[in-house]
Write a protein that holds these residues in place. Structure first.
Motif, short mmCIF file in Angstrom:
data_model
loop_
_atom_site.label_atom_id
_atom_site.label_comp_id
_atom_site.label_asym_id
_atom_site.label_seq_id
_atom_site.Cartn_x
_atom_site.Cartn_y
_atom_site.Cartn_z
N SER A 62 -7.32 25.50 -7.17
CA SER A 62 -6.49 24.37 -6.72
C SER A 62 -5.20 24.28 -7.53
O SER A 62 -4.15 23.92 -6.99
CB SER A 62 -7.26 23.05 -6.77
N THR A 63 -5.25 24.64 -8.81
CA THR A 63 -4.02 24.66 -9.62
C THR A 63 -3.07 25.73 -9.10
O THR A 63 -1.86 25.48 -8.97
CB THR A 63 -4.37 24.93 -11.10
N SER A 64 -3.59 26.90 -8.77
CA SER A 64 -2.75 27.97 -8.22
C SER A 64 -2.17 27.57 -6.87
O SER A 64 -1.00 27.81 -6.60
CB SER A 64 -3.56 29.26 -8.07
N LEU A 65 -2.99 26.96 -6.04
CA LEU A 65 -2.53 26.53 -4.72
C LEU A 65 -1.46 25.45 -4.83
O LEU A 65 -0.42 25.52 -4.16
CB LEU A 65 -3.71 26.01 -3.89
N CYS A 66 -1.69 24.48 -5.70
CA CYS A 66 -0.69 23.41 -5.90
C CYS A 66 0.62 23.99 -6.42
O CYS A 66 1.70 23.60 -5.98
CB CYS A 66 -1.25 22.38 -6.88
N THR A 67 0.53 24.94 -7.34
CA THR A 67 1.74 25.55 -7.90
C THR A 67 2.48 26.35 -6.83
O THR A 67 3.71 26.34 -6.79
CB THR A 67 1.38 26.45 -9.09
N GLN A 68 1.74 27.02 -5.95
CA GLN A 68 2.39 27.79 -4.88
C GLN A 68 3.11 26.87 -3.90
O GLN A 68 4.24 27.13 -3.51
CB GLN A 68 1.36 28.63 -4.13
#
Length: 193
Positions: free
Chosen positions: A118-124
């Motif tokens: 979810s951190t990677s998705l939010c950052t993307q």
């Protein structure tokens, strides 16, 4: 851009006021928090650049982070004897050999993966700064909840600083929302009057 910069400055000011109002005042603790924030900013910026340059999805990136990190974790665990100590504890304690413990361990590992994903998705989707501010908003909420739950007696400056940081984070979210609307060609919300 100026409003976003002002929001970030207010967030930092609120955190500083809260820290000054903290009765424990641990310089080592504050240094560790500062280092954690610096490493987090570097990590989130790296995530964004990696996804942009290599065109990988957040799921693929999470998989590779775990795959690349596994040898380092095993090496540190072996060097510090943590792996052996953990195996000894499992052999020694019967409650660590139950199916209930294995279910909880699996849930813990799954939660860890979900947080990384979810951190990677939010950052993307949004960017490193927005992800950092969202995480800090969660931290402030946890701090307020901890104050209520654990009998911590905050100073007025401590509460004021946390309140300033919280309000600035909400303002940051509003500014980013307006920015996204403008970029999408949708008329942004206007102040009435």
């Amino acid at each position: 851009r100026r409003r976003i910069a002002a929001a970030v400055v207010l967030i930092s000011l609120g955190a500083l006021l809260s820290a000054v109002g903290d009765v424990t005042l641990s310089p080592v603790g504050y240094l560790l928090v500062f280092l954690n924030n610096a490493v987090t900013a570097l990590y989130l910026t790296t995530i964004k650049r990696t996804m942009d340059v290599f065109s990988v999805s957040p799921l693929t990136l999470s998989y590779h982070f775990y795959l690349i990190g596994l040898p380092f974790v095993l090496a540190v665990g072996a060097y510090t004897s943590d792996i052996q100590n953990a195996l000894d504890e499992v052999d020694r304690r019967d409650e660590l050999q139950t199916s209930g413990f294995l279910i909880v361990l699996f849930i813990s590992a799954t939660s860890s993966f979900c947080i990384l994903y979810s951190t990677s998705l939010c950052t993307q989707v949004t960017g490193p700064l927005t992800t950092t501010v969202a995480a800090q908003m969660k931290n402030v909420a946890q701090t307020f909840l901890g104050m209520l739950s654990w009998g911590y007696v905050p100073t007025p400056l401590n509460v004021f600083g946390l309140s300033v940081a919280s309000a600035a984070q909400l303002f940051f979210g509003y500014c980013k929302y307006q920015e996204q609307k403008e970029l999408a060609g949708v008329e942004p919300l206007r102040d009435p009057g």
